[in-house]
Design a protein around this motif. Structure first.
Motif, PDB file in Angstrom:
ATOM      1  N   THR A   5      -1.548 -23.016   4.566  1.00 51.47           N
ATOM      2  CA  THR A   5      -1.497 -22.460   3.210  1.00 51.47           C
ATOM      3  C   THR A   5      -2.901 -22.164   2.692  1.00 51.47           C
ATOM      4  OG1 THR A   5       0.528 -23.702   2.757  1.00 51.47           O
ATOM      5  CG2 THR A   5      -0.680 -22.874   0.863  1.00 51.47           C
ATOM      6  N   ALA A   6      -3.856 -23.025   3.056  1.00 54.09           N
ATOM      7  CA  ALA A   6      -5.241 -22.846   2.610  1.00 54.09           C
ATOM      8  C   ALA A   6      -5.987 -21.812   3.449  1.00 54.09           C
ATOM      9  CB  ALA A   6      -5.975 -24.183   2.663  1.00 54.09           C
ATOM     10  N   GLU A   7      -5.612 -21.710   4.736  1.00 49.32           N
ATOM     11  CA  GLU A   7      -6.295 -20.801   5.672  1.00 49.32           C
ATOM     12  C   GLU A   7      -5.400 -19.586   5.937  1.00 49.32           C
ATOM     13  OE1 GLU A   7      -9.326 -21.277   7.408  1.00 49.32           O
ATOM     14  OE2 GLU A   7      -9.791 -23.036   6.181  1.00 49.32           O
ATOM     15  N   MET A   8      -5.270 -18.726   4.966  1.00 52.51           N
ATOM     16  CA  MET A   8      -4.278 -17.653   5.040  1.00 52.51           C
ATOM     17  C   MET A   8      -4.610 -16.543   6.036  1.00 52.51           C
ATOM     18  SD  MET A   8      -3.191 -17.377   1.020  1.00 52.51           S
ATOM     19  CE  MET A   8      -1.823 -16.285   1.375  1.00 52.51           C
ATOM     20  N   ASP A   9      -5.852 -16.514   6.529  1.00 60.30           N
ATOM     21  CA  ASP A   9      -6.221 -15.505   7.522  1.00 60.30           C
ATOM     22  C   ASP A   9      -6.441 -16.125   8.899  1.00 60.30           C
ATOM     23  OD1 ASP A   9      -8.498 -16.905   6.865  1.00 60.30           O
ATOM     24  OD2 ASP A   9      -9.813 -15.144   6.805  1.00 60.30           O
ATOM     25  N   ASN A  10      -5.990 -17.364   9.076  1.00 58.51           N
ATOM     26  CA  ASN A  10      -6.185 -18.099  10.330  1.00 58.51           C
ATOM     27  C   ASN A  10      -4.810 -18.447  10.901  1.00 58.51           C
ATOM     28  OD1 ASN A  10      -6.780 -19.907  12.381  1.00 58.51           O
ATOM     29  ND2 ASN A  10      -8.282 -21.071  11.209  1.00 58.51           N
ATOM     30  N   TRP A  11      -4.505 -17.916  12.082  1.00 57.21           N
ATOM     31  CA  TRP A  11      -3.176 -18.118  12.671  1.00 57.21           C
ATOM     32  C   TRP A  11      -2.972 -19.487  13.289  1.00 57.21           C
ATOM     33  CZ3 TRP A  11      -2.776 -18.958  18.025  1.00 57.21           C
ATOM     34  CH2 TRP A  11      -3.911 -18.627  18.789  1.00 57.21           C
ATOM     35  N   LEU A  12      -4.056 -20.209  13.556  1.00 59.73           N
ATOM     36  CA  LEU A  12      -3.951 -21.452  14.318  1.00 59.73           C
ATOM     37  C   LEU A  12      -3.167 -22.574  13.625  1.00 59.73           C
ATOM     38  CD1 LEU A  12      -7.508 -21.488  15.909  1.00 59.73           C
ATOM     39  CD2 LEU A  12      -5.335 -21.308  17.139  1.00 59.73           C
ATOM     40  N   PRO A  13      -3.388 -22.857  12.334  1.00 64.01           N
ATOM     41  CA  PRO A  13      -2.599 -23.931  11.709  1.00 64.01           C
ATOM     42  C   PRO A  13      -1.095 -23.649  11.721  1.00 64.01           C
ATOM     43  CG  PRO A  13      -4.499 -23.383  10.351  1.00 64.01           C
ATOM     44  CD  PRO A  13      -4.413 -22.326  11.403  1.00 64.01           C
ATOM     45  N   ALA A  14      -0.706 -22.398  11.447  1.00 62.74           N
ATOM     46  CA  ALA A  14       0.718 -22.037  11.472  1.00 62.74           C
ATOM     47  C   ALA A  14       1.273 -22.148  12.890  1.00 62.74           C
ATOM     48  CB  ALA A  14       0.907 -20.619  10.934  1.00 62.74           C
ATOM     49  N   TYR A  15       0.467 -21.740  13.866  1.00 63.40           N
ATOM     50  CA  TYR A  15       0.865 -21.834  15.273  1.00 63.40           C
ATOM     51  C   TYR A  15       1.173 -23.286  15.640  1.00 63.40           C
ATOM     52  CZ  TYR A  15      -0.056 -22.179  20.347  1.00 63.40           C
ATOM     53  OH  TYR A  15       0.009 -22.454  21.690  1.00 63.40           O
ATOM     54  N   TYR A  16       0.299 -24.215  15.223  1.00 59.12           N
ATOM     55  CA  TYR A  16       0.510 -25.619  15.574  1.00 59.12           C
ATOM     56  C   TYR A  16       1.637 -26.250  14.758  1.00 59.12           C
ATOM     57  CZ  TYR A  16      -3.514 -25.536  18.642  1.00 59.12           C
ATOM     58  OH  TYR A  16      -4.372 -25.233  19.676  1.00 59.12           O
ATOM     59  N   ALA A  17       1.846 -25.798  13.525  1.00 61.44           N
ATOM     60  CA  ALA A  17       2.994 -26.267  12.754  1.00 61.44           C
ATOM     61  C   ALA A  17       4.282 -25.885  13.490  1.00 61.44           C
ATOM     62  CB  ALA A  17       2.981 -25.665  11.352  1.00 61.44           C
ATOM     63  N   ALA A  18       4.296 -24.679  14.043  1.00 61.22           N
ATOM     64  CA  ALA A  18       5.445 -24.234  14.841  1.00 61.22           C
ATOM     65  C   ALA A  18       5.569 -25.047  16.123  1.00 61.22           C
ATOM     66  CB  ALA A  18       5.302 -22.742  15.172  1.00 61.22           C
ATOM     67  N   GLN A  19       4.453 -25.284  16.776  1.00 54.01           N
ATOM     68  CA  GLN A  19       4.500 -25.971  18.069  1.00 54.01           C
ATOM     69  C   GLN A  19       4.934 -27.432  17.938  1.00 54.01           C
ATOM     70  OE1 GLN A  19       0.859 -26.756  20.551  1.00 54.01           O
ATOM     71  NE2 GLN A  19       1.840 -25.273  21.910  1.00 54.01           N
ATOM     72  N   VAL A  20       4.448 -28.116  16.910  1.00 49.54           N
ATOM     73  CA  VAL A  20       4.836 -29.512  16.696  1.00 49.54           C
ATOM     74  C   VAL A  20       6.356 -29.629  16.590  1.00 49.54           C
ATOM     75  CG1 VAL A  20       4.836 -31.395  15.017  1.00 49.54           C
ATOM     76  CG2 VAL A  20       2.687 -30.306  15.633  1.00 49.54           C
ATOM     77  N   ASN A  21       6.954 -28.758  15.802  1.00 47.83           N
ATOM     78  CA  ASN A  21       8.403 -28.798  15.598  1.00 47.83           C
ATOM     79  C   ASN A  21       9.175 -28.366  16.844  1.00 47.83           C
ATOM     80  OD1 ASN A  21       9.148 -29.482  12.621  1.00 47.83           O
ATOM     81  ND2 ASN A  21       7.342 -28.187  12.478  1.00 47.83           N
ATOM     82  N   THR A  22       8.603 -27.430  17.599  1.00 46.44           N
ATOM     83  CA  THR A  22       9.271 -26.976  18.819  1.00 46.44           C
ATOM     84  C   THR A  22       9.277 -28.068  19.884  1.00 46.44           C
ATOM     85  OG1 THR A  22       8.509 -24.723  18.370  1.00 46.44           O
ATOM     86  CG2 THR A  22       9.322 -25.170  20.585  1.00 46.44           C
ATOM     87  N   VAL A  23       8.124 -28.654  20.126  1.00 49.81           N
ATOM     88  CA  VAL A  23       8.005 -29.702  21.142  1.00 49.81           C
ATOM     89  C   VAL A  23       8.932 -30.873  20.806  1.00 49.81           C
ATOM     90  CG1 VAL A  23       6.445 -31.415  22.162  1.00 49.81           C
ATOM     91  CG2 VAL A  23       5.669 -29.062  21.834  1.00 49.81           C
TER      92      VAL A  23
END
Length: 207
Positions: A50-68
């Motif tokens: 939410t704070a890093e709106m131009d950075n894909w990495l935090p959203a990517y890891y939020a997705a990955q944590v839930n997927t794994v």
């Protein structure tokens, strides 16, 4: 001139502070994940996103944590909830960084989690999408070790399911290991996973 220098100094100081906060936040999130605190890690990656709106990495890891966390889950309601959250964040990551092979792999992993949970319900619809995602990722980044390995592991699983020879895909796993040996992530937080899993799969090849 003095005013310009002062403004520049304040700007650099603010930028450095923000970057430091990002680094600390990401390190803490990875630490929580490593401790098995999936929900806490996911929530922290979400806040950073939410704070890093131009950075894909935090959203990517939020997705990955839930997927794994969804692989091996037996409760359908919990699994769907986790994967819906993963999809929400992979969509955010895709919006920031379109046609990113790492994000394409993550999307394929979300679909795979559904197929692993209930192949009869999800296999027919999602398997073609998974294949298409890996083909697209491979076309974009043919020497990305995660792309090569993830595609090979999916192809190997499909071959085993249909009673076909897995040997051609074992060669791709070996190629992925060669690529892993020379791979250097762009930053401390860019994806750098997969080598350990590839080594395990390589050992099992041909058995």
């Amino acid at each position: 001139m003095k005013k310009v220098i002062t403004i520049l100094a304040v700007f650099i100081s603010t930028l450095t502070f923000a970057q430091d906060q990002y680094t600390k936040g990401m390190q803490k999130a990875f630490g929580l994940w490593g401790e098995g605190k999936t929900a806490e890690a996911s929530n922290l990656f979400e806040r950073i996103s939410t704070a890093e709106m131009d950075n894909w990495l935090p959203a990517y890891y939020a997705a990955q944590v839930n997927t794994v966390a969804s692989f091996g889950e037996k409760d359908k309601e919990k699994l769907v909830k986790q994967l819906e959250k993963a999809q929400e964040f992979v969509d955010i990551a895709k919006a920031i960084s379109p046609n990113n092979p790492e994000i394409l792999i993550q999307q394929a992993m979300i679909h795979t989690a559904y197929v692993v949970f209930d192949g009869a319900s999800y296999g027919m619809t999602l398997s073609p999408e998974i294949v298409a995602l890996y083909q697209k990722a491979l076309a974009i980044a043919p020497d990305n070790p995660r792309v090569v390995f993830s595609k090979a592991e999916w192809d190997m699983g499909s071959a085993k399911y249909f009673g076909q020879d897995t040997a051609p895909y074992c060669k791709e796993v070996e190629r992925a290991l060669e690529l892993f040996a020379n791979f250097k992530p762009e930053s401390e937080f860019h994806p750098n996973w997969g080598k350990d899993r590839a080594e395990i799969v390589a050992k099992d090849c041909g058995k």
